[in-house]
Design a protein around this motif. Structure first.
Motif, PDB file in Angstrom:
ATOM      1  N   SER A 777       0.799  -1.224   0.000  1.00 35.26           N
ATOM      2  CA  SER A 777       0.000   0.000   0.000  1.00 35.26           C
ATOM      3  C   SER A 777       0.831   1.273   0.000  1.00 35.26           C
ATOM      4  O   SER A 777       0.312   2.353  -0.304  1.00 35.26           O
ATOM      5  CB  SER A 777      -0.915   0.015   1.220  1.00 35.26           C
ATOM      6  N   GLY A 778       2.102   1.167   0.357  1.00 39.07           N
ATOM      7  CA  GLY A 778       2.928   2.362   0.439  1.00 39.07           C
ATOM      8  C   GLY A 778       2.659   3.198   1.668  1.00 39.07           C
ATOM      9  O   GLY A 778       3.205   4.296   1.801  1.00 39.07           O
ATOM     10  N   LEU A 779       1.845   2.693   2.587  1.00 37.92           N
ATOM     11  CA  LEU A 779       1.532   3.413   3.813  1.00 37.92           C
ATOM     12  C   LEU A 779       2.517   3.014   4.925  1.00 37.92           C
ATOM     13  O   LEU A 779       3.162   1.967   4.861  1.00 37.92           O
ATOM     14  CB  LEU A 779       0.102   3.086   4.251  1.00 37.92           C
ATOM     15  N   PRO A 780       2.646   3.856   5.971  1.00 39.80           N
ATOM     16  CA  PRO A 780       3.536   3.498   7.081  1.00 39.80           C
ATOM     17  C   PRO A 780       3.132   2.172   7.688  1.00 39.80           C
ATOM     18  O   PRO A 780       1.950   1.881   7.874  1.00 39.80           O
ATOM     19  CB  PRO A 780       3.370   4.654   8.059  1.00 39.80           C
ATOM     20  N   SER A 781       4.113   1.374   7.993  1.00 34.50           N
ATOM     21  CA  SER A 781       3.882   0.045   8.557  1.00 34.50           C
ATOM     22  C   SER A 781       4.291   0.038  10.021  1.00 34.50           C
ATOM     23  O   SER A 781       5.129   0.843  10.461  1.00 34.50           O
ATOM     24  CB  SER A 781       4.687  -1.005   7.783  1.00 34.50           C
ATOM     25  N   SER A 782       3.714  -0.883  10.779  1.00 37.19           N
ATOM     26  CA  SER A 782       4.098  -1.053  12.190  1.00 37.19           C
ATOM     27  C   SER A 782       5.272  -2.003  12.363  1.00 37.19           C
ATOM     28  O   SER A 782       5.759  -2.191  13.480  1.00 37.19           O
ATOM     29  CB  SER A 782       2.905  -1.567  13.001  1.00 37.19           C
ATOM     30  N   ASP A 783       5.762  -2.603  11.292  1.00 36.61           N
ATOM     31  CA  ASP A 783       6.873  -3.545  11.378  1.00 36.61           C
ATOM     32  C   ASP A 783       8.197  -2.801  11.531  1.00 36.61           C
ATOM     33  O   ASP A 783       8.464  -1.843  10.794  1.00 36.61           O
ATOM     34  CB  ASP A 783       6.938  -4.427  10.142  1.00 36.61           C
ATOM     35  N   PRO A 784       9.058  -3.228  12.458  1.00 40.25           N
ATOM     36  CA  PRO A 784      10.379  -2.598  12.583  1.00 40.25           C
ATOM     37  C   PRO A 784      11.288  -3.036  11.441  1.00 40.25           C
ATOM     38  O   PRO A 784      11.201  -4.170  10.958  1.00 40.25           O
ATOM     39  CB  PRO A 784      10.885  -3.115  13.927  1.00 40.25           C
ATOM     40  N   ILE A 785      12.155  -2.137  11.038  1.00 37.14           N
ATOM     41  CA  ILE A 785      13.102  -2.459   9.965  1.00 37.14           C
ATOM     42  C   ILE A 785      14.548  -2.306  10.423  1.00 37.14           C
ATOM     43  O   ILE A 785      15.476  -2.498   9.632  1.00 37.14           O
ATOM     44  CB  ILE A 785      12.844  -1.561   8.735  1.00 37.14           C
ATOM     45  N   GLY A 786      14.759  -1.978  11.699  1.00 37.76           N
ATOM     46  CA  GLY A 786      16.112  -1.851  12.196  1.00 37.76           C
ATOM     47  C   GLY A 786      16.769  -0.553  11.783  1.00 37.76           C
ATOM     48  O   GLY A 786      16.246   0.201  10.959  1.00 37.76           O
ATOM     49  N   GLY A 787      17.923  -0.272  12.366  1.00 41.23           N
ATOM     50  CA  GLY A 787      18.642   0.951  12.061  1.00 41.23           C
ATOM     51  C   GLY A 787      20.113   0.689  11.865  1.00 41.23           C
ATOM     52  O   GLY A 787      20.611  -0.427  12.070  1.00 41.23           O
ATOM     53  N   THR A 788      20.806   1.742  11.483  1.00 39.83           N
ATOM     54  CA  THR A 788      22.259   1.646  11.272  1.00 39.83           C
ATOM     55  C   THR A 788      23.040   2.405  12.337  1.00 39.83           C
ATOM     56  O   THR A 788      24.258   2.509  12.242  1.00 39.83           O
ATOM     57  CB  THR A 788      22.617   2.164   9.880  1.00 39.83           C
ATOM     58  N   TRP A 789      22.344   2.980  13.296  1.00 39.78           N
ATOM     59  CA  TRP A 789      22.999   3.620  14.449  1.00 39.78           C
ATOM     60  C   TRP A 789      22.288   3.154  15.717  1.00 39.78           C
ATOM     61  O   TRP A 789      21.064   3.248  15.837  1.00 39.78           O
ATOM     62  CB  TRP A 789      22.941   5.131  14.343  1.00 39.78           C
ATOM     63  N   LEU A 790      23.075   2.641  16.656  1.00 40.30           N
ATOM     64  CA  LEU A 790      22.540   2.149  17.927  1.00 40.30           C
ATOM     65  C   LEU A 790      23.357   2.735  19.060  1.00 40.30           C
ATOM     66  O   LEU A 790      24.598   2.763  19.009  1.00 40.30           O
ATOM     67  CB  LEU A 790      22.579   0.618  17.977  1.00 40.30           C
ATOM     68  N   PHE A 791      22.630   3.181  20.086  1.00 37.46           N
ATOM     69  CA  PHE A 791      23.309   3.591  21.317  1.00 37.46           C
ATOM     70  C   PHE A 791      22.508   3.050  22.493  1.00 37.46           C
ATOM     71  O   PHE A 791      21.274   3.135  22.514  1.00 37.46           O
ATOM     72  CB  PHE A 791      23.415   5.110  21.419  1.00 37.46           C
ATOM     73  N   PHE A 792      23.241   2.515  23.480  1.00 42.02           N
ATOM     74  CA  PHE A 792      22.592   1.961  24.672  1.00 42.02           C
ATOM     75  C   PHE A 792      23.437   2.298  25.889  1.00 42.02           C
ATOM     76  O   PHE A 792      24.679   2.229  25.854  1.00 42.02           O
ATOM     77  CB  PHE A 792      22.441   0.440  24.565  1.00 42.02           C
ATOM     78  N   TRP A 793      22.742   2.696  26.959  1.00 44.24           N
ATOM     79  CA  TRP A 793      23.389   2.851  28.269  1.00 44.24           C
ATOM     80  C   TRP A 793      22.435   2.314  29.327  1.00 44.24           C
ATOM     81  O   TRP A 793      21.239   2.667  29.340  1.00 44.24           O
ATOM     82  CB  TRP A 793      23.707   4.309  28.577  1.00 44.24           C
ATOM     83  N   GLY A 794      22.964   1.450  30.186  1.00 45.14           N
ATOM     84  CA  GLY A 794      22.122   0.848  31.210  1.00 45.14           C
ATOM     85  C   GLY A 794      22.854   0.695  32.524  1.00 45.14           C
ATOM     86  O   GLY A 794      24.088   0.576  32.562  1.00 45.14           O
ATOM     87  N   ALA A 795      22.098   0.713  33.606  1.00 46.11           N
ATOM     88  CA  ALA A 795      22.640   0.519  34.954  1.00 46.11           C
ATOM     89  C   ALA A 795      21.768  -0.488  35.681  1.00 46.11           C
ATOM     90  O   ALA A 795      20.537  -0.473  35.545  1.00 46.11           O
ATOM     91  CB  ALA A 795      22.688   1.841  35.714  1.00 46.11           C
ATOM     92  N   THR A 816      18.648   4.211  21.946  1.00 42.91           N
ATOM     93  CA  THR A 816      17.910   4.510  20.728  1.00 42.91           C
ATOM     94  C   THR A 816      18.502   3.740  19.570  1.00 42.91           C
ATOM     95  O   THR A 816      19.679   3.335  19.604  1.00 42.91           O
ATOM     96  CB  THR A 816      17.947   6.021  20.424  1.00 42.91           C
ATOM     97  N   VAL A 817      17.664   3.520  18.525  1.00 40.37           N
ATOM     98  CA  VAL A 817      18.089   2.936  17.249  1.00 40.37           C
ATOM     99  C   VAL A 817      17.521   3.839  16.163  1.00 40.37           C
ATOM    100  O   VAL A 817      16.308   4.072  16.115  1.00 40.37           O
ATOM    101  CB  VAL A 817      17.585   1.487  17.085  1.00 40.37           C
ATOM    102  N   ARG A 818      18.422   4.325  15.277  1.00 43.84           N
ATOM    103  CA  ARG A 818      17.979   5.299  14.266  1.00 43.84           C
ATOM    104  C   ARG A 818      18.578   4.942  12.904  1.00 43.84           C
ATOM    105  O   ARG A 818      19.493   4.121  12.786  1.00 43.84           O
ATOM    106  CB  ARG A 818      18.391   6.708  14.670  1.00 43.84           C
ATOM    107  N   ARG A 819      18.045   5.654  11.888  1.00 46.12           N
ATOM    108  CA  ARG A 819      18.573   5.473  10.528  1.00 46.12           C
ATOM    109  C   ARG A 819      19.949   6.088  10.372  1.00 46.12           C
ATOM    110  O   ARG A 819      20.751   5.630   9.559  1.00 46.12           O
ATOM    111  CB  ARG A 819      17.613   6.102   9.515  1.00 46.12           C
ATOM    112  N   ARG A 820      20.208   7.153  11.116  1.00 43.75           N
ATOM    113  CA  ARG A 820      21.486   7.837  11.026  1.00 43.75           C
ATOM    114  C   ARG A 820      21.922   8.246  12.424  1.00 43.75           C
ATOM    115  O   ARG A 820      21.155   8.162  13.377  1.00 43.75           O
ATOM    116  CB  ARG A 820      21.391   9.037  10.098  1.00 43.75           C
TER     117      ARG A 820
END
Length: 873
Positions: A777-795, A816-820
């Motif tokens: 349909s070309g409409l926004p989908s709810s499926d994740p497609i992953g990203g090429t930039w990941l940052f994580f910090w946890g305690a 966060t996970v982002r396209r850039r």
């Protein structure tokens, strides 16, 4: 004194009785012998003239009179010393027996059964057993009452006889016959318990380790009765008592334990009286006694309460209250069902460290290796700090280790506390006996019948002709133990520093003792976690594999004597699952040809069912690595994989359709890893850090895609506190950044980054990241497609609740996970959970977490509960 007259008092050996003990104890007779014996003997010899005889006779009577008079005079004051303290310097010898010295014509052995009235000759086996214990009649065959008494004592120690007596028959020629009459202990016909309603007989039987058909041993009977009482006390039956029915034992040979269980007493309250400086919650963490609840029975145990009182006293001393005293009291209810335990505390003043003084007692010709200022600097506790016994012990250990690292293997560090009589101040004095410096001689390895010596030497952290580092010796033992190549239950690995060889006094050898064990395991099991679902596990692992040890025959191969001893790890594994299935075979060698270079190769086939598509991945991975010291390791990795993306829905994302079908990927990666976590703590670390840096170039050796993957991860573990029982509160901080510079257009969906599930608790698996566009349909989908930039910090903080088996965890996950590259759309989740440590199931704790989003995006999907194995890094 037989060599002359007693004119020198120093020649008389002292006996009990004070300064004049000789005369006071022995009386005039001793004086007569000492003074008159030599002249009397001279009278018999000197008879050549009458005048001489008369002259000597006069000397004799004079000596006798003087001796008697001196004895009487000296006896009076000695006997009158009623208030003096008398020190015994020796035990008087037993009086000789009436038959001592008589020739023993024969020794007879007579036996009577437990219920027999008459004695009869022993059978050959019993007679030999008895004769092996006695010395009477051996050697010179002269009777000695003292030796006979020792014989009877040895026979009684056998525990097989209820009575032992000795009879002596005298003959006309003066010889004697010695007869030992022994009555056998009753033989246990059966072991039974009576009166047990709360604890099964099978459980009680484990505390009774003697069997039917063995002689009765009263000591073992009493020990078993006390062991049964201990079992009841563990279950809360504080008033339980156990008795052995001796009448039943005598009549029938049955050992009958009569149990009076009493009522179960549970602890309903634990109180602290006199605690001013510490709250009740702080003190309760220092003890093991617990109140009854739905999880704990709360049994009343006197031994544990006394141990808890000592733990509390140690806790106070560790916090500067050196005069603290702790006592306890148990108050039971009228019906003896409940109890209140109260710990009475007298804190005393708070002591402060005034100064630390270091002194060398034997620095040797080289002088002190460490100055006093350096030694004081090693101590964590500084002047002005609250005095802590634990920190003092830590300071002593640090000084000992500092000397040990330089080869002073015999160093001794003693401490002395000097308190100010007027103020609560303490001076700490460290007395150092430096000893001699040694170098490492030979490294001897024993006990390895299968494992190559070269493999064990890889774990040893000391080298010949270098300073003998005692800390490295201890570290070597821990590394050998953590390798899991040797027996850790009955005979764990040991390292011992041997005495120096007189021919090489400056060197000391190191002895490494190991015991081989079965290193091959065949595993069957199942696991479940919130990300992967239910997974079965069928595996064969050989942790001591040797690919060069080929079999000489079929028998060697079937018996397991071949392909062993090289320290390599070979594993074949099948893990079918509801969502993921993995089949693999791998070979790992951490030291190829005894070098710092290691290698690994693996074949893998994995099937994954994601919500967006199915993925089949097969291929191989190979790696070469090199150690740089004890902390750093570099690696070069090679992989080739074929990935098939299938089962896409019509409304799947366009990114997924772009990766549909068979794909090939090849890559060369470079990695650098640094770890300071001790090998023995790798599954439950309390200190140290791990840094991983990797860079992988995809497509360099061919394939359908070309891009670069960069990844950096840092995890640090900090012990915030540790109680007297060794339970640690640990803080874990984790940071990760991963980046693909080429962006999403060059990167297939199966190589992109995702967060969620156990990687970000509180949000669903793989749902943190960009969303795609539906292909149909070309409409926004709810499926994740992953990203090429990941940052994580946890305690995450883990606090023990019960021993080391149950802990509570509190965590915060952000990322966060982002396209850039960027930090927009940043998520924050928080929650808590439990950690269960069950060694039989997993070397790492089982994690059960409840997570809640704090900051999230509208497209994120929540997940309340996450469970998995808590791999620390």
């Amino acid at each position: 004194h037989t060599g002359g007259s007693c004119t020198d008092p120093s020649e008389i050996s002292p006996v009990p009785g004070g300064e004049h003990g000789l005369i006071a104890a022995m009386g005039p007779f001793v004086v007569l012998v000492c003074v008159g014996y030599r002249p009397l003997r001279n009278v018999r010899r000197l008879t050549h003239t009458q005048a001489g005889a008369r002259h000597h006779a006069q000397r004799i009577w004079v000596c006798l009179c003087v001796g008697v008079l001196a004895g009487l005079v000296w006896t009076v004051p000695a006997s009158g010393q009623q208030d003096s303290v008398v020190r015994a310097t020796a035990q008087p010898e037993a009086a000789p027996g009436p038959f001592d010295g008589r020739f023993v014509r024969s020794v007879q052995i007579l036996i009577a059964g437990p219920n027999e009235a008459d004695f009869h000759p022993a059978d050959p086996a019993m007679e030999q057993l008895v004769r092996n214990q006695i010395r009477t009649g051996r050697g010179s065959r002269e009777y000695d009452q003292r030796i006979a008494a020792e014989d009877i004592e040895r026979l009684n120690r056998l525990g097989r006889f209820a009575g032992v007596e000795q009879l002596i028959a005298e003959f006309d020629d003066g010889t004697i016959e010695v007869t030992f009459r022994l009555r056998e202990q009753p033989i246990i016909a059966d072991v039974q318990v009576e009166g047990n309603r709360r604890i099964s007989a099978s459980k009680l039987a484990k505390a009774i380790d003697f069997l039917a058909g063995t002689p009765v041993d009263q000591f073992e009977l009493d020990r078993a009765a006390r062991a049964i009482e201990d079992l009841y006390r563990e279950e809360g039956f504080y008033l339980a008592s156990v008795h052995v029915n001796l009448d039943e034992l005598h009549d029938t040979g049955v050992v009958l334990f009569e149990i009076r269980e009493g009522l179960r007493i549970k602890i309903t309250a634990i109180r602290f009286d006199g605690n001013v400086s510490f709250r009740r919650s702080e003190l309760k963490r220092q003890i093991k006694t617990r109140t009854a609840n739905i999880f704990v029975t709360g049994p009343l145990d006197d031994d544990q309460i006394r141990a808890d009182a000592r733990s509390l006293a140690r806790f106070y001393k560790d916090h500067g209250y050196l005069d603290a005293r702790v006592d306890s009291r148990v108050q039971t209810s009228p019906d003896n069902r409940e109890a209140i335990v109260t710990f009475y505390i007298e804190e005393g003043p708070l002591y402060t460290l005034r100064r630390v003084v270091a002194h060398h007692s034997d620095a040797g010709p080289e002088g002190p290796v460490l100055t006093g200022e350096q030694i004081v600097g090693l101590a964590e506790m500084k002047p002005g700090d609250t005095y802590s016994v634990r920190k003092v012990e830590d300071a002593v250990e640090r000084v000992r280790q500092a000397y040990g690292q330089m080869g002073y293997t015999d160093v001794r560090v003693e401490r002395e506390e000097v308190r100010d009589p007027l103020e609560p101040l303490v001076d700490l004095r460290l007395e150092i006996f430096q000893g001699k410096r040694y170098r490492t001689g030979l490294v001897r390895i024993t006990g390895n019948s299968t494992t190559k010596q070269s493999e064990i030497r890889k774990f040893v952290q000391v080298r010949p002709d270098r300073p003998l580092d005692t800390t490295a010796v201890d570290r070597s033992r821990r590394i050998i133990a953590s390798s899991r190549l040797f027996d850790m239950q009955s005979s764990p690995p040991r390292t011992s520093i041997l005495r120096p060889d007189p021919r090489e006094p400056n060197y000391r050898d190191l002895l490494v003792e190991v015991t081989e064990t079965n290193t091959g395991t065949l595993g069957f099991g199942a696991s479940v976690n919130s990300d992967a679902g239910l997974i079965g596990n069928f595996s064969f692992t050989q942790r001591n594999f040797d690919i060069t040890d080929t079999p000489d025959s079929i028998g060697d191969l079937l018996s397991g004597k071949s392909f062993r001893g090289g320290g390599q790890t070979f594993r074949v594994q099948a893990q079918p699952g509801t969502q993921f299935a993995t089949y693999s075979a791998s070979l790992i060698d951490n030291s190829i040809n005894d070098s710092d270079i290691g290698g690994s190769i693996s074949l893998i086939f994995r099937q994954s069912q994601f919500s967006e598509f199915d993925e089949d991945r097969r291929g191989f991975n190979a790696a070469l690595s090199r150690r740089f010291g004890q902390r750093w390791r570099g690696s070069v990795d090679l992989r080739w994989q074929a990935i098939d993306i299938s089962n896409l829905d019509p409304d799947s994302t366009t990114d997924a359709f772009m990766s549909e079908g068979p794909n090939q990927i090849s890559g060369i990666g470079f990695g650098l890893r640094r770890t300071t976590i001790p090998p023995e703590d790798r599954f439950r670390p309390g200190r140290g850090s791990v840094v991983n840096l990797t860079a992988e170039q995809i497509g360099l050796l061919g394939g359908d895609f070309t891009f670069t993957k960069l990844d950096a991860e840092h995890t640090v573990f900090l012990t915030l506190s540790e109680d007297y029982l060794g339970r640690r509160t640990v803080l874990r901080l984790k940071t990760r950044a991963a980046y693909i510079p080429q962006g999403q257009s060059e990167t297939p969906v199966f190589e992109r980054y995702y967060l969620g599930g156990r990687t970000m608790r509180g949000l669903d698996f793989r749902t943190v990241g960009p969303r795609g566009v539906a292909n149909d349909s070309g409409l926004p989908s709810s499926d994740p497609i992953g990203g090429t930039w990941l940052f994580f910090w946890g305690a995450e903080i883990q606090q023990p609740l019960y021993a080391d088996n149950i802990s509570v965890a509190f965590f915060v996950d952000t990322g966060t996970v982002r396209r850039r590259f960027g930090f927009d759309q940043y998520r924050v989740t928080a929650g808590s959970g439990l950690r269960l440590y069950i060694p039989q199931l997993s070397p790492a704790p089982l994690a059960f977490d409840f997570g809640f989003p704090v900051i999230k995006e509208p497209t994120d999907e929540n997940r309340l509960f996450t469970f998995n194995v808590d791999i620390p890094f």
